[in-house]
Design a protein around this motif. Structure first.
Motif, PDB file in Angstrom:
ATOM      1  N   ARG A 112       6.487   1.544 -11.288  1.00 20.06           N
ATOM      2  CA  ARG A 112       7.285   0.458 -12.315  1.00 20.06           C
ATOM      3  C   ARG A 112       8.534   1.413 -12.733  1.00 20.06           C
ATOM      4  NH1 ARG A 112       3.571  -1.851 -16.826  1.00 20.06           N
ATOM      5  NH2 ARG A 112       3.309  -3.176 -14.989  1.00 20.06           N
ATOM      6  N   ASP A 113       9.711   0.678 -12.749  1.00 22.50           N
ATOM      7  CA  ASP A 113      11.082   1.112 -13.166  1.00 22.50           C
ATOM      8  C   ASP A 113      11.061   1.475 -14.612  1.00 22.50           C
ATOM      9  OD1 ASP A 113      11.617   0.504 -10.480  1.00 22.50           O
ATOM     10  OD2 ASP A 113      12.943  -1.322 -11.108  1.00 22.50           O
ATOM     11  N   TRP A 130      -2.449  -2.078 -11.708  1.00 26.73           N
ATOM     12  CA  TRP A 130      -1.501  -0.679 -12.165  1.00 26.73           C
ATOM     13  C   TRP A 130      -2.608   0.175 -12.870  1.00 26.73           C
ATOM     14  CZ3 TRP A 130       3.453  -0.735 -11.458  1.00 26.73           C
ATOM     15  CH2 TRP A 130       4.153  -1.611 -10.850  1.00 26.73           C
ATOM     16  N   ARG A 170       3.691   4.950 -13.889  1.00 23.99           N
ATOM     17  CA  ARG A 170       2.888   3.704 -13.908  1.00 23.99           C
ATOM     18  C   ARG A 170       3.183   3.297 -12.477  1.00 23.99           C
ATOM     19  NH1 ARG A 170      -1.443   2.004 -16.447  1.00 23.99           N
ATOM     20  NH2 ARG A 170      -1.347  -0.321 -16.854  1.00 23.99           N
ATOM     21  N   THR A 185      -2.014   4.810 -14.443  1.00 25.01           N
ATOM     22  CA  THR A 185      -1.128   5.825 -14.883  1.00 25.01           C
ATOM     23  C   THR A 185      -1.523   7.314 -14.207  1.00 25.01           C
ATOM     24  OG1 THR A 185      -0.486   4.476 -17.103  1.00 25.01           O
ATOM     25  CG2 THR A 185       0.053   7.049 -16.771  1.00 25.01           C
ATOM     26  N   SER A 214       9.172   3.789 -15.865  1.00 22.60           N
ATOM     27  CA  SER A 214       7.795   3.969 -16.603  1.00 22.60           C
ATOM     28  C   SER A 214       7.844   5.891 -16.656  1.00 22.60           C
ATOM     29  CB  SER A 214       6.752   3.516 -15.740  1.00 22.60           C
ATOM     30  OG  SER A 214       6.783   3.972 -14.478  1.00 22.60           O
ATOM     31  N   GLN A 236       3.784  -4.625  -4.375  1.00 25.95           N
ATOM     32  CA  GLN A 236       5.077  -5.005  -4.694  1.00 25.95           C
ATOM     33  C   GLN A 236       5.424  -6.507  -4.492  1.00 25.95           C
ATOM     34  OE1 GLN A 236       9.007  -3.220  -2.656  1.00 25.95           O
ATOM     35  NE2 GLN A 236       8.527  -1.681  -4.223  1.00 25.95           N
ATOM     36  N   ASP A 280       3.940   0.588  -5.447  1.00 27.00           N
ATOM     37  CA  ASP A 280       5.124   0.207  -6.098  1.00 27.00           C
ATOM     38  C   ASP A 280       5.050   1.213  -7.373  1.00 27.00           C
ATOM     39  OD1 ASP A 280       7.202  -1.080  -7.471  1.00 27.00           O
ATOM     40  OD2 ASP A 280       6.485  -2.888  -8.026  1.00 27.00           O
ATOM     41  N   GLY A 329       1.536   0.628  -8.976  1.00 26.67           N
ATOM     42  CA  GLY A 329       1.036  -0.278  -8.799  1.00 26.67           C
ATOM     43  C   GLY A 329       0.443  -0.342  -7.114  1.00 26.67           C
ATOM     44  N   GLN A 337      -0.929  -8.011  -9.456  1.00 29.60           N
ATOM     45  CA  GLN A 337      -0.885  -6.408  -9.196  1.00 29.60           C
ATOM     46  C   GLN A 337      -1.912  -5.825  -9.991  1.00 29.60           C
ATOM     47  OE1 GLN A 337       3.636  -6.945 -10.117  1.00 29.60           O
ATOM     48  NE2 GLN A 337       3.686  -5.246  -8.617  1.00 29.60           N
TER      49      GLN A 337
END
Length: 383
Positions: A196-197, A227, A211, A229, A199, A216, A194, A213, A225
């Motif tokens: 992150r929208d 996460w 970001r 960076t 990010s 999902q 995933d 993951g 989840q």
């Protein structure tokens, strides 16, 4: 009138007649020379240059002419501005990079978006990753990713159908002002499931941070989840990871298992039934290793278990049933063979299977890749 006496200069004696004739001849020669040289001088003036006339013999050499400085070189043209508004990007024809092979796949290449969406035409089913229902532009960010002094656009694009694939893609403009694709920054593949929208961002050093993951969540799923960076920089014409961890952190709620099988082949009829076996292989990819694996069978009409080698069945699942089998080793596979029978008069049909792992603490582990833990086996007969 002045009272001073007038100062008189001595009188110049008149030259004799012979001398007068010589002066006249010399004056005439000088005039003739001037008449001859005047057109040449006019030509050189009108021509704008030329070699200077040679110095008379015995004259000192003329100093060398100062070198002519070359005209200053023109400054390089500035890089095109690659900042593209979300509205413009969402209504443009874009070159979409290929989607990862281990996730939902949609159209790539030249795709025309309208209001940020491209509806994907229906595709046939099979054992390849299924196609998504639509491509969606999810977000944009801006920054100078290639360090050329002008900004570029970094966009999130999703290939979605109740979740799905995502990728971050960098766009720029060429000197003609057209939108061009630089390349993908990162996509949901392997342990990355995933993004992150919204990010994605671009730092002053041009690094794109995102970001990411390991799982999902979709619909009513509440699986936790993990996460982290990561940063990606533009090097030698592509994006490479330059910061952040190389592996996803451990998540005791998530695993990655897959199942595969061939066709179920039923042989000649014996006492009104046809019998056959099906070999099922379960693999562990990454994440938490299951302590148990449950296999759900959903057979078509008339198909039932046969023989005595079956594990004890679990609870019924509608028209199907479940069995619990030993899990595969970490990053390995385990194979089991199951026997079936069906009345000889029935032909065709199929058998659907799905696997799910569990541990003592988690009754059902989340599947990092949801499309590969189920499979459909065709049923065919031979005499």
């Amino acid at each position: 009138m002045s009272d001073e006496p007038t100062l008189r200069l001595p009188a110049v004696p008149e030259p004799p007649d012979g001398h007068r004739r010589a002066w006249r001849i010399a004056g005439l020669a000088a005039l003739l020379t001037l008449v001859l040289l005047l057109p040449i001088g006019m030509y050189l003036v009108l021509r704008g240059g030329g070699e200077p006339p040679a110095a008379p013999a015995g004259s000192p050499p003329s100093p060398p002419a100062a070198p002519t400085s070359p005209p200053p070189s023109s400054a390089p043209a500035p890089a095109p501005d690659g900042r593209i508004s979300l509205t413009t990007l969402a209504n443009s024809t874009l070159t979409v990079p290929p989607w990862p092979a281990d996730n939902l796949r949609g159209p790539s290449g030249r795709v025309r978006f309208h209001d940020g969406v491209f509806a994907v035409p229906p595709a046939g089913t099979g054992r390849e990753p299924p196609s998504c229902g639509r491509l969606v532009i999810l977000s944009v960010a801006y920054g100078d990713v290639d360090r050329d002094g002008a900004g570029e656009t970094v966009a999130g694009i999703g290939c979605l159908i109740e979740g799905g694939s995502k990728q971050i893609v960098a766009f720029d403009r060429n000197t003609a002002g057209r939108i061009v694709t630089m390349g993908p920054v990162v996509a949901t593949t392997g342990e990355i499931r995933d993004i992150r929208d919204g990010s994605a961002s671009v730092g002053d050093d041009g690094v794109v941070t995102v970001r990411l993951g390991d799982y999902q969540v979709c619909c009513d799923d509440r699986t936790p989840q993990a996460w982290q960076t990561r940063g990606y920089g533009w090097h030698d014409g592509r994006f490479v990871q330059v910061s952040g961890a190389a592996r996803m952190p451990a998540n005791r709620y998530v695993t990655e298992t897959s199942v595969s099988t061939g066709d179920l082949v039923l042989g000649p009829a014996v006492a009104g039934y046809r019998y056959g076996t099906l070999t099922v292989t379960v693999r562990h990819g990454w994440g938490t290793l299951p302590q148990r694996v449950v296999v759900e069978f959903h057979p078509s009409a008339g198909l039932e278990r046969a023989g005595t080698a079956w594990p004890s069945p679990g609870p019924a699942t509608g028209p199907g049933f479940t069995v619990t089998v030993d899990p595969p080793p970490a990053h390995g596979a385990v194979t089991r063979t199951f026997t079936f029978r069906r009345p000889a008069a029935i032909t065709g049909g199929s058998l659907d299977l799905e696997v799910a792992g569990s541990t003592a603490a988690v009754a059902r582990l989340g599947e990092a890749t949801v499309w590969n833990n189920s499979v459909t086996a065709s049923i065919r007969t031979v005499d």
